[in-house]
Design a protein around this motif. Structure first.
Motif, PDB file in Angstrom:
ATOM      1  N   GLY A   1      42.625  53.894  34.939  1.00 44.38           N
ATOM      2  CA  GLY A   1      42.980  54.183  36.326  1.00 44.38           C
ATOM      3  C   GLY A   1      43.955  55.329  36.453  1.00 44.38           C
ATOM      4  O   GLY A   1      44.531  55.823  35.514  1.00 44.38           O
TER       5      GLY A   1
ATOM      6  N   TRP B   1      39.805  45.252  38.033  1.00 44.07           N
ATOM      7  CA  TRP B   1      38.989  45.596  36.875  1.00 44.07           C
ATOM      8  C   TRP B   1      38.139  44.407  36.449  1.00 44.07           C
ATOM      9  O   TRP B   1      38.640  43.322  36.227  1.00 44.07           O
ATOM     10  CB  TRP B   1      39.862  46.034  35.707  1.00 44.07           C
ATOM     11  CG  TRP B   1      40.737  47.213  36.035  1.00 44.07           C
ATOM     12  CD1 TRP B   1      42.076  47.210  36.180  1.00 44.07           C
ATOM     13  CD2 TRP B   1      40.296  48.538  36.302  1.00 44.07           C
ATOM     14  NE1 TRP B   1      42.529  48.454  36.511  1.00 44.07           N
ATOM     15  CE2 TRP B   1      41.436  49.303  36.597  1.00 44.07           C
ATOM     16  CE3 TRP B   1      39.052  49.167  36.330  1.00 44.07           C
ATOM     17  CZ2 TRP B   1      41.385  50.649  36.909  1.00 44.07           C
ATOM     18  CZ3 TRP B   1      38.992  50.516  36.635  1.00 44.07           C
ATOM     19  CH2 TRP B   1      40.146  51.246  36.908  1.00 44.07           C
TER      20      TRP B   1
ATOM     21  N   ALA C   1      48.102  45.689  36.656  1.00 47.06           N
ATOM     22  CA  ALA C   1      47.795  46.517  37.825  1.00 47.06           C
ATOM     23  C   ALA C   1      48.170  45.819  39.123  1.00 47.06           C
ATOM     24  O   ALA C   1      47.953  46.376  40.211  1.00 47.06           O
ATOM     25  CB  ALA C   1      46.314  46.868  37.824  1.00 47.06           C
TER      26      ALA C   1
ATOM     27  N   TRP D   1      39.025  58.054  29.984  1.00 44.93           N
ATOM     28  CA  TRP D   1      40.357  57.460  29.867  1.00 44.93           C
ATOM     29  C   TRP D   1      40.900  57.737  28.464  1.00 44.93           C
ATOM     30  O   TRP D   1      40.135  57.837  27.504  1.00 44.93           O
ATOM     31  CB  TRP D   1      40.300  55.954  30.128  1.00 44.93           C
ATOM     32  CG  TRP D   1      39.814  55.594  31.505  1.00 44.93           C
ATOM     33  CD1 TRP D   1      39.853  56.361  32.623  1.00 44.93           C
ATOM     34  CD2 TRP D   1      39.210  54.356  31.905  1.00 44.93           C
ATOM     35  NE1 TRP D   1      39.316  55.709  33.708  1.00 44.93           N
ATOM     36  CE2 TRP D   1      38.907  54.458  33.291  1.00 44.93           C
ATOM     37  CE3 TRP D   1      38.880  53.176  31.247  1.00 44.93           C
ATOM     38  CZ2 TRP D   1      38.316  53.436  34.014  1.00 44.93           C
ATOM     39  CZ3 TRP D   1      38.281  52.149  31.966  1.00 44.93           C
ATOM     40  CH2 TRP D   1      38.011  52.268  33.334  1.00 44.93           C
TER      41      TRP D   1
END
Length: 281
Positions: free
Chosen positions: A281, A196, A187, A220
């Motif tokens: 995400g 995270w 990320a 998710w």
């Protein structure tokens, strides 16, 4: 004995001779027999003229024998136990409890399903189908953004630093902390504050066994199809990082603390041997 004396004995009513007493008894018996025979003859003549009388007579005689054959106690008017008036007995009532009513609906080990229960089952089935369709839609529409070339080998920054918690909230050197690091790295978050950590990744618990439920709670994607950058939940509730999906369908994973205490390692597993948690995400 003289002739006169014989004549006297035959006509003397006061005589007490045994022969004469027997003769009188015989004549009396004969007269009774004749009377009975006459009565029987008249009855027979009447019976011939009236057949119904024969049937009545037979029924009457049979009834007499039947009454005589009854047990003694059945004819005893003084027996209080058999002469009690039914109207004097106390009234009885039946109370049906809730448990009895519930048991009445069960037959042969099967319980009757109420309309409300059927409706609830239908609703639950529809909700499960909707959730499954929603999850499939998320997986279908999911596009993984490859962050670019990955650093080869072990790039975990918290290795060998002890056994306490890292800044990500997981125990250092464990499989969970390593995978959390890889998710942050992909990320673009390689320093504090990290994107995270335990608080927003798996807030319900830090063990690998809680990761799949955490993904489901977040909404998710969870799939049986591996993609690079996903979390592989393998046997023994172990988590690893999917580095690459190979051409034959197998999966190359990287991990920590699998078969070597708090150390890095990699291996190839069959694609169907794990559940895959797509990057959040």
């Amino acid at each position: 004995m003289t002739k006169s004396s014989e004549l006297d004995l035959s006509v003397n009513p006061e005589s007490s001779a045994p022969g004469e007493a027997v003769s009188r008894g015989s004549r009396s018996t004969a007269r009774k027999t004749e009377a009975a025979s006459a009565l029987a003859a008249r009855a027979a003549r009447k019976d011939k003229k009236h057949p119904a009388a024969v049937l009545v007579t037979m029924l009457a005689v049979g009834g007499m024998f039947g009454v005589m054959g009854l047990p003694a106690y059945a004819m005893n008017p003084t027996d209080a136990s058999t002469s009690a008036d039914a109207s004097s007995l106390p009234a009885q009532s039946v109370v049906s409890s809730a448990s009895t009513a519930a048991a009445a609906s069960a037959r042969d080990g099967f319980t009757a399903t109420t309309p409300e229960e059927l409706e609830a089952q239908k609703l639950a089935t529809e909700q499960a189908a909707t959730a499954a369709a929603s999850a499939a839609a998320r997986i279908t529409s999911y596009v993984y953004s490859d962050p670019g070339p990955r650093q080869a080998g072990d790039d975990y920054p918290f290795g060998g630093m002890g056994t306490g918690l890292s800044v990500l909230g997981y125990y250092m050197g464990e499989c969970t902390d390593f995978v959390a690091w890889r998710l942050n790295r992909d990320a673009g978050s390689t320093g504090a504050p990290f994107a995270w950590a335990w608080g927003n990744l798996t807030p319900g618990g830090g063990n690998a066994s809680s990761w799949t439920s955490a993904w489901n709670n977040h909404g998710w994607p969870v799939s049986g199809v591996p993609v690079a950058g996903a979390v592989a939940v393998t046997e023994y509730m172990h988590v690893a990082y999917v580095k690459e999906v190979l051409g034959d369908g197998s999966v190359l994973i990287e991990e920590y603390n699998y078969g070597n205490y708090h150390q890095y390692g990699s291996r190839v597993i069959p694609a169907g041997s794990a559940t895959y948690l797509y990057p959040p995400g």
